[in-house]
Motif scaffolding. Structure first.
Motif, short mmCIF file in Angstrom:
data_model
loop_
_atom_site.label_atom_id
_atom_site.label_comp_id
_atom_site.label_asym_id
_atom_site.label_seq_id
_atom_site.Cartn_x
_atom_site.Cartn_y
_atom_site.Cartn_z
N UNK A 266 0.84 -1.20 0.00
CA UNK A 266 0.00 0.00 0.00
C UNK A 266 0.88 1.25 0.00
N UNK A 267 1.96 1.23 0.77
CA UNK A 267 2.88 2.39 0.84
C UNK A 267 3.53 2.62 -0.53
N UNK A 268 3.95 1.54 -1.21
CA UNK A 268 4.54 1.70 -2.55
C UNK A 268 3.53 2.33 -3.51
N UNK A 269 2.24 1.90 -3.41
CA UNK A 269 1.21 2.47 -4.28
C UNK A 269 0.99 3.95 -3.97
N UNK A 270 1.04 4.32 -2.67
CA UNK A 270 0.87 5.73 -2.31
C UNK A 270 1.99 6.58 -2.89
N UNK A 271 3.23 6.08 -2.81
CA UNK A 271 4.37 6.83 -3.37
C UNK A 271 4.23 6.96 -4.88
N UNK A 272 3.84 5.85 -5.54
CA UNK A 272 3.71 5.88 -7.00
C UNK A 272 2.60 6.82 -7.46
N UNK A 273 1.57 7.02 -6.59
CA UNK A 273 0.45 7.87 -6.99
C UNK A 273 0.78 9.35 -6.91
N UNK B 60 2.55 12.94 -7.71
CA UNK B 60 3.12 13.54 -8.94
C UNK B 60 4.62 13.74 -8.78
N UNK B 61 5.33 13.67 -9.88
CA UNK B 61 6.78 13.86 -9.84
C UNK B 61 7.10 15.26 -9.34
N UNK B 62 8.05 15.36 -8.46
CA UNK B 62 8.47 16.65 -7.94
C UNK B 62 7.93 16.96 -6.57
N UNK B 63 6.88 16.25 -6.11
CA UNK B 63 6.36 16.53 -4.77
C UNK B 63 7.25 15.84 -3.74
N UNK B 64 7.64 16.53 -2.67
CA UNK B 64 8.46 15.88 -1.63
C UNK B 64 7.64 14.87 -0.84
N UNK B 65 8.07 13.61 -0.85
CA UNK B 65 7.39 12.52 -0.13
C UNK B 65 8.39 11.88 0.81
N UNK C 247 14.06 -3.21 2.56
CA UNK C 247 13.53 -3.46 1.23
C UNK C 247 12.52 -2.39 0.83
N UNK C 248 11.63 -2.02 1.79
CA UNK C 248 10.65 -0.98 1.50
C UNK C 248 11.33 0.37 1.28
N UNK C 249 12.34 0.67 2.12
CA UNK C 249 13.04 1.95 1.96
C UNK C 249 13.71 2.04 0.59
N UNK C 250 14.36 0.96 0.13
CA UNK C 250 15.02 0.98 -1.17
C UNK C 250 14.01 1.16 -2.30
N UNK C 251 12.87 0.46 -2.19
CA UNK C 251 11.89 0.53 -3.27
C UNK C 251 11.27 1.93 -3.37
N UNK D 67 11.48 7.90 -5.98
CA UNK D 67 11.63 9.33 -5.77
C UNK D 67 11.32 9.82 -4.39
N UNK D 68 10.98 8.94 -3.42
CA UNK D 68 10.65 9.37 -2.06
C UNK D 68 11.91 9.40 -1.21
#
Length: 429
Positions: free
Chosen positions: A382-389, A391-396, A404-408, A413-414
């Motif tokens: 769910x966290x990966x999907x939130x990051x992918x959703x 927009x590029x350039x927003x600080x996340x 593994x989660x931190x690397x992904x 871009x987070x």
């Protein structure tokens, strides 16, 4: 002879001897009373005669001195009752036994004969009374038998009359029953015909209804499909438009924050590249942001415009509060995140594994989005999907100690940060 007389005493003589001895025991000096009888001296004469009859008669038989003392007392204080001419036959026999008189046998025989006569008379009187009682009972039973015979004869007559009446009524009921049975059979035939006609009409009506229902159901299904298609298209368009608007708004806010920061930098340091930007042999990273190492850096990043902090819920709560239950861990973490969101204005989302949710309400502080993964879905996904959703350039920012989660999320871009860093910032409050 005297010895035999003591063993074959008539009962009246034995009772009189016990009475004579009981009276004397209470009046004789203690020295003249045998030791075995002294305990009886404190009783009344009648009680002594009733309770100690066997002992009194036994002492009279065995002790000549006691017999003489008793006889002497009676001759002195109550003369004539045992030995005088006026003594009754039982008393005279008792006195003759105490004196061992020569006519003792005749006196005892006379008393025994008198006892037999009295006994026979009593038995005769009892037999006569029983005969009278049985005669009266027999008369009563004869009278009752006669009355019962009359009642039986009257009952027989009544029974015969009732039986004739019932027979006539039975014949009448039989005729009525045959008529009713004939009418019932006719009604059954008519009812069967009506049922056949009604069944045929019902079958035809049901068939027509089923055909109409099939047509209506088909029309309804087509209408429902059309309505669903229209609703789905409208919903998809609405959601796409809303998502685009949100993403655009976040991107605009991010760009505005970046522009403001750039303006501040240009105002402070002037235009042109910085010296470090001109150093050769280097290149910018291709994927994601750097890991945040301390609470101060995190606090500065949360001050950026439109920043989004995503928290791996149980990873952080189990690191900071392992001694609490999962329910209490969730409440404590979301409470701290609520205070952080209120202080910094950042958007905060915390994600928990749905499989670990226990019963009980969960507080949702203002400014904190609380999500639970669906059954069979991990919170990490769910966290990966939130990051992918985003927009590029927003600080996340993503708070997790899962490498593994931190690397992904870094590749997406987070900026990952360790759970301990977020917990340190929450503790500083």
């Amino acid at each position: 002879m005297a010895e035999q007389a003591w063993t074959e005493l008539p009962e009246p003589v034995r009772a009189r001897l016990a009475e004579v001895a009981s009276v004397a025991v209470g009046e004789l000096p203690a020295a003249e009373v045998p030791p075995g009888l002294r305990r009886l001296a404190k009783f009344t004469p009648s009680k002594r005669a009733r309770l100690g009859a066997r002992a009194l008669v036994g002492e009279l038989k065995d002790s000549a001195a006691f017999r003489a003392a008793v006889l002497a007392w009676w001759d002195e204080h109550r003369p004539g009752e045992l030995t005088g001419p006026d003594a009754d036959p039982v008393g005279a026999a008792a006195g003759a036994l105490l004196m061992a008189a020569p006519d003792l046998a005749e006196r005892l025989a006379a008393v025994a004969e008198r006892v037999d006569v009295v006994t026979l008379r009593a038995q005769r009187d009892a037999a006569l009374a029983r005969v009278d009682k049985l005669t009266a009972e027999l008369d009563r039973l004869r009278s009752e038998l006669s009355e019962a015979g009359a009642g039986v004869r009257e009952a027989d007559l009544t029974r015969d009359l009732e039986l004739d009446r019932l027979r006539r009524r039975f014949r009448e009921q039989g005729s009525r029953l045959r008529e009713a049975q004939d009418a019932t059979r006719a009604a059954h035939r008519e009812l069967a015909e009506l049922r056949e006609r009604a069944a045929a009409e019902l079958t035809e009506a049901l068939a027509a209804r089923d055909r109409a229902l099939e047509r209506a159901e088909a029309e309804r299904a087509r209408a429902a499909r059309a309505s669903d298609e229209v609703s789905g298209a409208r919903q998809a368009a609405r959601e796409a438009r809303q998502a685009d608007e949100v993403r655009l708004e976040l991107l605009v806010n991010t760009l505005a924050g970046a522009v403001d920061g750039l303006r501040r930098e240009l105002a402070l340091g002037g235009g042109g590249p910085r010296p470090a930007d001109l150093v050769g042999g280097t290149r910018a990273p291709r994927h994601g942001g750097a890991r945040i190492a301390d609470a101060g850096g995190l606090d500065r990043l949360l001050a950026l415009p439109s920043v989004h902090l995503i928290v791996d819920g149980y990873n952080v709560s189990k690191t900071g509060y392992p001694e609490l239950t999962l329910f209490d861990q969730r409440n404590r973490l979301t409470g701290g995140l609520g205070a952080l969101a209120a202080r910094t204005g950042a958007e905060v989302t915390v994600v928990f594994d749905g499989a670990a949710v226990a019963s009980g309400p969960l507080r949702h502080p203002r400014g904190v989005r609380v999500l639970f993964s669906e059954p069979g879905v991990l919170a990490d996904d769910v966290i990966r999907d939130l990051v992918a959703a985003e927009p590029a350039g927003r600080p996340v920012l993503v708070a997790t100690s899962d490498r593994a989660l931190a690397d992904s999320v870094r590749r997406r871009g987070a900026h990952p940060l360790a759970s301990a860093v977020l917990l340190e910032l929450l503790t500083r409050g």
